[in-house]
Motif scaffolding. Sequence first.
Motif, short mmCIF file in Angstrom:
data_model
loop_
_atom_site.label_atom_id
_atom_site.label_comp_id
_atom_site.label_asym_id
_atom_site.label_seq_id
_atom_site.Cartn_x
_atom_site.Cartn_y
_atom_site.Cartn_z
N LEU A 207 0.83 -1.20 0.00
CA LEU A 207 0.00 0.00 0.00
C LEU A 207 0.87 1.26 0.00
N THR A 208 2.15 1.09 0.22
CA THR A 208 3.05 2.23 0.22
C THR A 208 3.41 2.62 -1.21
N LEU A 209 3.85 3.86 -1.36
CA LEU A 209 4.20 4.36 -2.69
C LEU A 209 5.46 3.68 -3.22
N PHE A 210 6.52 3.68 -2.43
CA PHE A 210 7.80 3.12 -2.86
C PHE A 210 7.90 1.68 -2.41
N VAL A 211 8.36 0.84 -3.30
CA VAL A 211 8.52 -0.59 -3.02
C VAL A 211 9.90 -1.02 -3.48
N CYS A 212 10.43 -2.05 -2.83
CA CYS A 212 11.72 -2.60 -3.24
C CYS A 212 11.48 -3.88 -4.04
N ARG A 213 12.55 -4.61 -4.33
CA ARG A 213 12.41 -5.80 -5.17
C ARG A 213 11.53 -6.86 -4.53
N GLY A 214 11.50 -6.91 -3.21
CA GLY A 214 10.66 -7.89 -2.53
C GLY A 214 9.19 -7.55 -2.57
N GLY A 215 8.85 -6.35 -3.02
CA GLY A 215 7.46 -5.96 -3.13
C GLY A 215 6.95 -5.14 -1.98
N LEU A 216 7.73 -5.00 -0.89
CA LEU A 216 7.32 -4.24 0.27
C LEU A 216 8.08 -2.92 0.35
N MET A 217 7.68 -2.09 1.30
CA MET A 217 8.35 -0.81 1.49
C MET A 217 9.81 -1.04 1.91
#
Length: 226
Positions: free
Chosen positions: A117-127
């Motif tokens: 639900l966050t704007l920025f995500v990393c490769r794992g898909g989470l913030m």
Amino acid sequence: MLLPEIGLWPGMLGGAAEFTVQACAKYAKARTIYVAEDAVGSAEIFCLLERPNIVRRAARGLERKARDLFVVGEVDVAGGWVRGILDGVVREFQMSALDAKLRRITVFEGEFGLEALTLFVCRGGLMPGADAWKSYRHRAWTRMTDLADVRPAQRPRRPIGTRQAPVAMRTRACRRPATPGTSPRRTPRPSACLVVQQHELVLRPGPLLPSARPPGRRLQGQPVPQ
């Protein structure tokens, strides 16, 4: 930042965004955050171009970890709260009461499956976590310092027309300095020469000076050929 907080949620109008955070703020004190319209526009472009690729690749991994995530099923933008399942129990939170740890595991059912639900995500898909943000800043600083040492690209020169190319090449050859040991007959004469006379510079036009002008054009005062 959560997508509903900055206005990037279905049914919300664009423009500047303003929301309140508390649990993830310094000393857990409530404060208002304002996001300018240009920044929201840049975030929207990120969501349209780059974010979907990351979300799509990480969707399967998030499905396997769904039990450890806060899966949101309902978002009330006006009231500022979210409702979902956390540890098998239906929970409801104010967005401002979500701390950094809870924000990081907050997901919803999107186009490709579960996504953050966050704007920025990393490769794992989470913030990204605190260590990831630190590495991002270091890499951004390195790129900035590396690009600062690169000389800016030179402005391209104006292309020379087909008729002017032979004349321009002949003019450059006449202006090229003579190399030592070159025969006087083969040394090109300059289009204009500087003569030193008693420590004074005198400019004398050479015979090849008219060749510098574009062909097909006449000099001022020159009669038009009949």
